[in-house]
Motif scaffolding. Structure first.
Motif, mmCIF file in Angstrom:
data_model
loop_
_atom_site.group_PDB
_atom_site.id
_atom_site.type_symbol
_atom_site.label_atom_id
_atom_site.label_comp_id
_atom_site.label_asym_id
_atom_site.label_seq_id
_atom_site.Cartn_x
_atom_site.Cartn_y
_atom_site.Cartn_z
ATOM 1 N N MET A 1 1.035 -1.187 -0.199
ATOM 2 C CA MET A 1 -0.062 -0.174 -0.075
ATOM 3 C C MET A 1 0.919 1.347 -0.037
ATOM 4 N N ALA A 2 2.033 1.120 0.876
ATOM 5 C CA ALA A 2 2.787 2.299 1.055
ATOM 6 C C ALA A 2 3.425 2.560 -0.421
ATOM 7 N N GLY A 3 3.956 1.649 -1.203
ATOM 8 C CA GLY A 3 4.676 2.043 -2.402
ATOM 9 C C GLY A 3 3.435 2.523 -3.396
ATOM 10 N N ASN A 4 2.154 2.087 -3.294
ATOM 11 C CA ASN A 4 1.256 2.708 -4.286
ATOM 12 C C ASN A 4 1.161 4.097 -4.183
ATOM 13 N N LEU A 5 1.025 4.513 -2.646
ATOM 14 C CA LEU A 5 0.820 5.981 -2.306
ATOM 15 C C LEU A 5 2.114 7.114 -2.560
ATOM 16 N N SER A 6 3.227 6.222 -3.058
ATOM 17 C CA SER A 6 4.365 6.798 -3.335
ATOM 18 C C SER A 6 4.131 7.802 -4.508
ATOM 19 N N VAL A 7 3.069 7.702 -5.434
ATOM 20 C CA VAL A 7 2.839 8.594 -6.460
ATOM 21 C C VAL A 7 2.607 9.882 -6.139
ATOM 22 N N LEU A 8 1.971 9.957 -5.085
ATOM 23 C CA LEU A 8 1.383 11.170 -4.285
ATOM 24 C C LEU A 8 2.275 12.060 -3.786
ATOM 25 N N ARG A 9 3.824 11.575 -3.833
ATOM 26 C CA ARG A 9 5.082 12.381 -3.740
ATOM 27 C C ARG A 9 5.026 13.573 -4.678
ATOM 28 N N ASP A 10 4.664 13.238 -5.877
ATOM 29 C CA ASP A 10 4.619 14.529 -7.107
ATOM 30 C C ASP A 10 3.369 15.284 -6.554
ATOM 31 N N ARG A 11 3.642 16.476 -6.408
ATOM 32 C CA ARG A 11 2.790 17.595 -5.857
ATOM 33 C C ARG A 11 1.717 17.530 -7.104
ATOM 34 N N ARG A 12 2.012 17.382 -8.239
ATOM 35 C CA ARG A 12 1.022 17.409 -9.308
ATOM 36 C C ARG A 12 0.235 16.654 -9.332
ATOM 37 N N VAL A 13 0.565 15.342 -8.896
ATOM 38 C CA VAL A 13 -0.487 14.233 -8.602
ATOM 39 C C VAL A 13 -1.370 14.464 -7.349
ATOM 40 N N LEU A 14 -0.727 14.830 -6.473
ATOM 41 C CA LEU A 14 -1.330 15.250 -5.150
ATOM 42 C C LEU A 14 -2.482 16.310 -5.461
ATOM 43 N N SER A 15 -2.034 17.301 -6.118
ATOM 44 C CA SER A 15 -3.022 18.442 -6.452
ATOM 45 C C SER A 15 -4.201 17.971 -7.441
ATOM 46 N N LEU A 16 -3.923 16.949 -8.236
ATOM 47 C CA LEU A 16 -4.909 16.469 -8.939
ATOM 48 C C LEU A 16 -6.002 15.686 -8.310
ATOM 49 N N PHE A 17 -5.314 14.832 -7.189
ATOM 50 C CA PHE A 17 -6.426 13.802 -6.760
ATOM 51 C C PHE A 17 -7.054 14.700 -5.627
ATOM 52 N N SER A 18 -6.536 15.762 -5.082
ATOM 53 C CA SER A 18 -7.208 16.520 -4.038
ATOM 54 C C SER A 18 -8.244 17.176 -4.836
ATOM 55 N N ALA A 19 -7.935 17.871 -5.925
ATOM 56 C CA ALA A 19 -9.074 18.581 -7.064
ATOM 57 C C ALA A 19 -10.277 17.761 -6.980
ATOM 58 N N ARG A 20 -9.801 16.598 -7.757
ATOM 59 C CA ARG A 20 -10.974 15.841 -8.106
ATOM 60 C C ARG A 20 -11.826 15.217 -6.863
ATOM 61 N N SER A 21 -11.258 14.831 -5.738
ATOM 62 C CA SER A 21 -11.839 14.558 -4.645
ATOM 63 C C SER A 21 -12.858 15.550 -4.284
ATOM 64 N N LEU A 22 -12.443 16.791 -4.249
ATOM 65 C CA LEU A 22 -13.125 17.984 -3.696
ATOM 66 C C LEU A 22 -14.302 18.308 -4.566
ATOM 67 N N SER A 23 -13.968 18.214 -5.869
ATOM 68 C CA SER A 23 -15.089 18.427 -6.839
ATOM 69 C C SER A 23 -16.259 17.253 -6.645
ATOM 70 N N LEU A 24 -15.722 16.223 -6.688
ATOM 71 C CA LEU A 24 -16.615 15.023 -6.385
ATOM 72 C C LEU A 24 -17.451 15.115 -5.290
ATOM 73 N N LEU A 25 -17.159 15.787 -4.073
ATOM 74 C CA LEU A 25 -17.695 15.968 -2.980
ATOM 75 C C LEU A 25 -18.740 16.832 -3.217
ATOM 76 N N GLY A 26 -18.536 18.011 -3.898
ATOM 77 C CA GLY A 26 -19.476 18.954 -4.351
ATOM 78 C C GLY A 26 -20.622 18.315 -5.243
ATOM 79 N N ASN A 27 -20.183 17.546 -6.233
ATOM 80 C CA ASN A 27 -20.976 17.189 -7.178
ATOM 81 C C ASN A 27 -21.939 16.136 -6.399
ATOM 82 N N ALA A 28 -21.582 15.357 -5.538
ATOM 83 C CA ALA A 28 -22.505 14.671 -4.828
ATOM 84 C C ALA A 28 -23.654 15.228 -3.841
ATOM 85 N N MET A 29 -22.986 16.378 -3.644
ATOM 86 C CA MET A 29 -24.298 17.220 -2.833
ATOM 87 C C MET A 29 -25.090 17.922 -3.519
#
Length: 429
Positions: A1-29
């Motif tokens: 699991m930790a190895g898979n999470l290593s992709v989040l070390r790239d700030r661009r990937v982390l920003s993409l994941f955070s943005a998509r999660s936040l947007s989907l949270l709003g879309n669900a509401m």
């Protein structure tokens, strides 16, 4: 699991994941908030709500293919930022109209079309940008993590929506939804990727034709899309229309159906986690087999079985759906040239979801003629038959994971009907 999470070390990937999660949270509401906002307004009715929702969906479907063209011609991260900011403006305006009690059906429907166009622009770009950030054997784990974050945002948003609508009202809940788009757009400003291809001088129609040729020239892609379109017709009719009918008649009503959908949502989460580690040698073959797992709830609802049995079946289906999405999307990203990826993704999305309204429309009439139970059984049989049919195609069975060793110990070979792989731009992960 930790190895898979290593992709989040790239700030661009982390920003993409955070943005998509936040947007989907709003879309669900949003669906809960817009439903009560429309129904609580003067003259609000189920018909007016349906018109608003249809305006957004129809616009999204109509413009989705053009979104793929634009995403293959211009920097994808800029398109995503622009789409999120446009959605924030449209949703924010809708919120203000309801808060100030100035909303009219025509204006809300018009703003809903803006949201639909923004989604049509965002979707192909977002699905094609990840291979520019993550390459090689980490791409599947990244897709699974993205699905996990999006599913989590959707579940939390759906749970939060009822509380917010009851406490602060639907208009202010829509304002929070608009804010999620705005923050998502800001986060996506950090997801900078190079342009894949110098913009072509070809017109939109020529670009559509080129994307269609790319889509149809690869048999396993269009065959899998056709099969999933058939499955989605059945799922839309079986789960969205007939499922609540069975729950109301035999299972105790809305609480029982909510429990069943919760089990499916948990299955989505477990499926995302499973897909991080699952590495089938033949991912498209595995994806086709997974669609058989969409069928058990049809048979359980047809009996109907005990609530626990139906919930367990929906949990399995949720897992299968999410693993399918990760495997199939990763396979497309690996085997389609980057300069055509957004257009192929847009054709895949259009083909997959275009006929869902058909399933919604025909489920009731068919059940009226044949009965709810037989209709559900028929839907399950169609899903299984379509999966077995697509598995008969050599191209579907032959697509190999790029880093997998060939069966005979020789050199890895391209799957049939594949275009040559184009070099992927280097990502930071």
């Amino acid at each position: 699991m930790a190895g898979n999470l290593s992709v989040l070390r790239d700030r661009r990937v982390l920003s993409l994941f955070s943005a998509r999660s936040l947007s989907l949270l709003g879309n669900a509401m949003a669906p809960v908030a817009i439903a009560f906002a429309v129904l609580d307004s003067p003259g609000g009715s189920a018909t007016s709500l349906g018109l608003v929702l249809a305006a957004r969906l129809v616009t999204q479907v109509v413009f989705l293919l053009y979104g793929g063209i634009i995403a293959d011609r211009f920097p994808r991260h800029r398109i995503m930022v622009g789409a999120e900011l446009a959605a924030a403006a449209a949703q924010g305006t809708i919120a203000v109209l309801f808060i100030t009690e100035q909303a009219s059906l025509a204006l809300v429907a018009l703003l809903a079309t803006v949201n639909g166009m923004a989604t049509a622009l965002f979707e192909p770009a977002s699905r094609a940008v990840l291979p520019q950030l993550v390459t090689g054997d980490k791409l599947q784990a990244a897709n699974a993590l993205l699905r996990f974050s999006m599913n989590t945002g959707s579940i939390v948003g759906a749970s939060l929506a009822g509380i917010l609508v009851a406490t602060i009202g639907p208009g202010h809940t829509l304002a929070i939804d608009a804010a999620t788009f705005l923050v998502s757009g800001i986060l996506l400003m950090f997801v900078r990727v190079p342009a894949v291809l110098t913009p072509s001088g070809a017109g939109l129609v020529a670009q559509l034709r080129e994307g269609w040729r790319e889509f149809t020239s690869t048999q396993w892609i269009w065959a899998m899309v056709a099969q999933l379109a058939i499955a989605n017709i059945c799922v839309a009719g079986g789960f969205v229309v007939l499922g609540p009918v069975v729950a109301k008649a035999d299972l105790g009503g809305a609480p029982a159906w909510g429990t069943i959908l919760t089990a499916q949502a948990i299955g989505f989460i477990v499926g995302s986690v499973t897909a991080m580690k699952l590495r089938p040698r033949y991912p498209v073959r595995a994806a086709a087999l997974l669609t058989i797992g969409f069928a058990p709830p049809f048979f359980a609802l047809a009996v109907p079985a005990h609530l626990i049995v139906i919930g367990a079946a929906m949990f399995v289906t949720g897992m299968c759906i999410d693993i399918y999405e990760v495997l199939f999307e990763t396979a497309i990203q690996h085997h389609v040239p980057p300069e055509s990826l957004s257009r192929v993704m847009s054709y895949e999305s259009t083909g997959t979801f275009l006929f869902i309204p058909l399933g919604l429309a025909v489920a009731g009439p068919i059940a009226g003629l044949a009965g709810v139970g037989p209709t559900l059984v028929g839907g399950g049989v169609v899903i299984i038959a379509s999966a077995l049919l697509v598995l008969m195609l050599p191209s579907v069975r032959a697509v190999r994971r790029p880093d997998a060793e060939p069966d005979d110990g020789g050199e890895p070979a391209e799957a049939p009907d594949q275009p040559a792989l184009s070099p992927q731009p280097s990502g930071g992960a």
